[in-house]
Motif scaffolding. Structure first.
Motif, PDB file in Angstrom:
ATOM      1  N   CYS A  82      10.107   0.954  -6.668  1.00  0.00           N
ATOM      2  CA  CYS A  82      11.095   1.474  -5.874  1.00  0.00           C
ATOM      3  C   CYS A  82      10.989   1.172  -4.092  1.00  0.00           C
ATOM      4  O   CYS A  82      11.521   1.534  -3.513  1.00  0.00           O
ATOM      5  CB  CYS A  82      10.882   3.290  -5.952  1.00  0.00           C
ATOM      6  SG  CYS A  82       9.150   3.957  -5.302  1.00  0.00           S
ATOM      7  N   GLY A  83       9.660   0.619  -3.979  1.00  0.00           N
ATOM      8  CA  GLY A  83       9.350   0.164  -2.558  1.00  0.00           C
ATOM      9  C   GLY A  83       9.079   1.333  -1.571  1.00  0.00           C
ATOM     10  O   GLY A  83       8.947   1.225  -0.471  1.00  0.00           O
ATOM     11  N   LEU A  84       8.778   2.521  -2.324  1.00  0.00           N
ATOM     12  CA  LEU A  84       8.369   3.709  -1.261  1.00  0.00           C
ATOM     13  C   LEU A  84       6.999   3.529  -0.620  1.00  0.00           C
ATOM     14  O   LEU A  84       6.918   3.758   0.709  1.00  0.00           O
ATOM     15  CB  LEU A  84       8.251   5.026  -2.009  1.00  0.00           C
ATOM     16  CG  LEU A  84       7.733   6.164  -1.081  1.00  0.00           C
ATOM     17  CD1 LEU A  84       8.702   6.622  -0.315  1.00  0.00           C
ATOM     18  CD2 LEU A  84       7.489   7.300  -1.997  1.00  0.00           C
ATOM     19  N   CYS A  85       6.148   2.746  -1.350  1.00  0.00           N
ATOM     20  CA  CYS A  85       4.782   2.298  -0.388  1.00  0.00           C
ATOM     21  C   CYS A  85       4.888   1.585   0.579  1.00  0.00           C
ATOM     22  O   CYS A  85       4.456   1.658   1.667  1.00  0.00           O
ATOM     23  CB  CYS A  85       4.031   1.591  -1.545  1.00  0.00           C
ATOM     24  SG  CYS A  85       4.791   0.285  -2.529  1.00  0.00           S
ATOM     25  N   LYS A  86       6.144   0.586   0.417  1.00  0.00           N
ATOM     26  CA  LYS A  86       6.332  -0.278   1.519  1.00  0.00           C
ATOM     27  C   LYS A  86       6.969   0.601   2.775  1.00  0.00           C
ATOM     28  O   LYS A  86       6.715   0.292   3.964  1.00  0.00           O
ATOM     29  CB  LYS A  86       7.247  -1.426   1.055  1.00  0.00           C
ATOM     30  CG  LYS A  86       7.915  -2.352   2.235  1.00  0.00           C
ATOM     31  CD  LYS A  86       8.791  -3.427   1.626  1.00  0.00           C
ATOM     32  CE  LYS A  86       9.515  -4.217   2.759  1.00  0.00           C
ATOM     33  NZ  LYS A  86      10.282  -5.055   2.157  1.00  0.00           N
ATOM     34  N   THR A  87       7.647   1.306   2.512  1.00  0.00           N
ATOM     35  CA  THR A  87       8.513   2.032   3.336  1.00  0.00           C
ATOM     36  C   THR A  87       7.642   3.007   4.279  1.00  0.00           C
ATOM     37  O   THR A  87       7.771   3.000   5.423  1.00  0.00           O
ATOM     38  CB  THR A  87       9.619   3.116   2.926  1.00  0.00           C
ATOM     39  OG1 THR A  87      10.568   2.079   2.026  1.00  0.00           O
ATOM     40  CG2 THR A  87      10.529   3.650   3.829  1.00  0.00           C
ATOM     41  N   ILE A  88       6.675   3.773   3.718  1.00  0.00           N
ATOM     42  CA  ILE A  88       5.830   4.650   4.316  1.00  0.00           C
ATOM     43  C   ILE A  88       4.704   4.095   5.030  1.00  0.00           C
ATOM     44  O   ILE A  88       3.883   4.561   5.786  1.00  0.00           O
ATOM     45  CB  ILE A  88       5.575   5.831   3.592  1.00  0.00           C
ATOM     46  CG1 ILE A  88       4.508   5.370   2.225  1.00  0.00           C
ATOM     47  CG2 ILE A  88       6.731   6.557   2.858  1.00  0.00           C
ATOM     48  CD1 ILE A  88       4.034   6.478   1.534  1.00  0.00           C
ATOM     49  N   CYS A  89       4.165   2.791   4.671  1.00  0.00           N
ATOM     50  CA  CYS A  89       3.028   2.182   5.186  1.00  0.00           C
ATOM     51  C   CYS A  89       3.135   1.975   6.773  1.00  0.00           C
ATOM     52  O   CYS A  89       4.016   1.346   7.160  1.00  0.00           O
ATOM     53  CB  CYS A  89       2.788   0.810   4.674  1.00  0.00           C
ATOM     54  SG  CYS A  89       1.305  -0.030   5.528  1.00  0.00           S
ATOM     55  N   PRO A  90       2.176   2.803   7.673  1.00  0.00           N
ATOM     56  CA  PRO A  90       2.449   2.648   9.062  1.00  0.00           C
ATOM     57  C   PRO A  90       1.884   1.257   9.615  1.00  0.00           C
ATOM     58  O   PRO A  90       2.518   1.205  10.928  1.00  0.00           O
ATOM     59  CB  PRO A  90       1.169   3.599   9.424  1.00  0.00           C
ATOM     60  CG  PRO A  90       0.394   3.781   8.144  1.00  0.00           C
ATOM     61  CD  PRO A  90       1.152   3.537   7.035  1.00  0.00           C
ATOM     62  N   LYS A  91       1.291   0.459   8.849  1.00  0.00           N
ATOM     63  CA  LYS A  91       0.915  -0.895   9.491  1.00  0.00           C
ATOM     64  C   LYS A  91       1.914  -2.083   8.897  1.00  0.00           C
ATOM     65  O   LYS A  91       1.765  -3.108   9.057  1.00  0.00           O
ATOM     66  CB  LYS A  91      -0.480  -1.235   9.054  1.00  0.00           C
ATOM     67  CG  LYS A  91      -1.455  -0.463   9.630  1.00  0.00           C
ATOM     68  CD  LYS A  91      -1.569  -0.673  11.122  1.00  0.00           C
ATOM     69  CE  LYS A  91      -2.011  -1.830  11.409  1.00  0.00           C
ATOM     70  NZ  LYS A  91      -3.501  -2.244  11.219  1.00  0.00           N
ATOM     71  N   ARG A  92       3.000  -1.582   7.949  1.00  0.00           N
ATOM     72  CA  ARG A  92       4.049  -2.650   7.410  1.00  0.00           C
ATOM     73  C   ARG A  92       2.811  -3.518   6.759  1.00  0.00           C
ATOM     74  O   ARG A  92       3.297  -4.899   6.549  1.00  0.00           O
ATOM     75  CB  ARG A  92       4.788  -3.298   8.490  1.00  0.00           C
ATOM     76  CG  ARG A  92       5.720  -2.376   9.288  1.00  0.00           C
ATOM     77  CD  ARG A  92       6.605  -1.669   8.295  1.00  0.00           C
ATOM     78  NE  ARG A  92       7.617  -0.679   9.160  1.00  0.00           N
ATOM     79  CZ  ARG A  92       7.611   0.424   9.103  1.00  0.00           C
ATOM     80  NH1 ARG A  92       6.312   0.966   8.822  1.00  0.00           N
ATOM     81  NH2 ARG A  92       8.461   1.278   9.815  1.00  0.00           N
TER      82      ARG A  92
END
Length: 222
Positions: A82-92
């Motif tokens: 789903c990519g949620l982990c990518k979206t919320i990561c503050p360090k990208r």
């Protein structure tokens, strides 16, 4: 904030988190009141003492440990991409790679645990097996072989020059960890391997942690 390092321990319960937060808020208010009144405020003397005592360990964590921990995450067989982990990561620090797309953690990861704690499927895990494999591939016995080869080529023992020896080991270790993790990510393309690794992961049984009063929408605003 209360500890959220659910790679190593259960997420704190709401009651425990509330106690830790209340103590911290009291200390912050005391410091702020003193500052606004133009007074000096001393706090954390004990923490300062232990911080100085453990400074060497803290330094090693910053230059190597943090980078090693960044490569311990993997998505198990319940990941939907789903990519949620990518979206919320503050360090990208998380990107999606492979087919089907699965999260891949880069060296920019600070182990903040937002991804593991907010994954809607609890698909992100940390496995001791992954840690052992990466450590073995990156350090033992390949590092000893590389150091011996470099020493033979240079005509002297690298270990006899601490700074040079450390620099060579550091560069090798970073490259080796990245290479080992890339290979493991490819291997985890196998659903069977992901399934087995997840069943051997302690985090599969851990309670996730979210800070009191902080929602997923709040993290998206950062």
């Amino acid at each position: 904030m209360p500890s959220n390092w659910t790679a190593l321990h259960w997420g704190l319960s709401g009651e425990n988190a509330a106690v830790v937060t209340a103590v911290a808020e009291g200390r912050v208010k005391s410091a702020l009141d003193a500052f606004l009144a133009g007074k000096r405020h001393y706090d954390g003397v004990v923490q300062l003492f232990f911080g100085l005592l453990l400074a060497k360990i803290s330094l090693m964590y910053l230059i190597l440990g943090q980078l090693f921990f960044a490569k311990l995450f993997f998505a198990d067989d319940t990941c939907t991409g789903c990519g949620l982990c990518k979206t919320i990561c503050p360090k990208r620090a998380v990107r999606l790679a492979g087919r089907p797309p699965r999260p891949y953690w880069t060296y920019a990861c600070d182990s903040c645990m937002a991804c593991i704690n907010f994954c809607p499927h609890k698909a992100i895990q940390v496995s001791p097996l992954v840690a052992i494999l990466i450590y073995y591939l990156a350090t033992v016995p390949a590092l000893a072989w590389a150091m011996a080869l470099a020493s033979a080529r240079l005509g002297f023992d690298l270990a006899s020059v601490p700074l040079l020896g450390f620099s060579v080991q550091y560069a090798y270790t970073l490259l080796a960890i990245a290479a080992a993790y890339s290979l493991l990510h490819l291997a985890f393309g196998s659903r069977l391997l992901r399934f087995l690794a997840a069943r051997l992961s302690h985090t599969r049984y851990f309670r996730r942690y979210t800070a009191p009063g902080v929602s997923l929408a709040d993290i998206h605003k950062q």
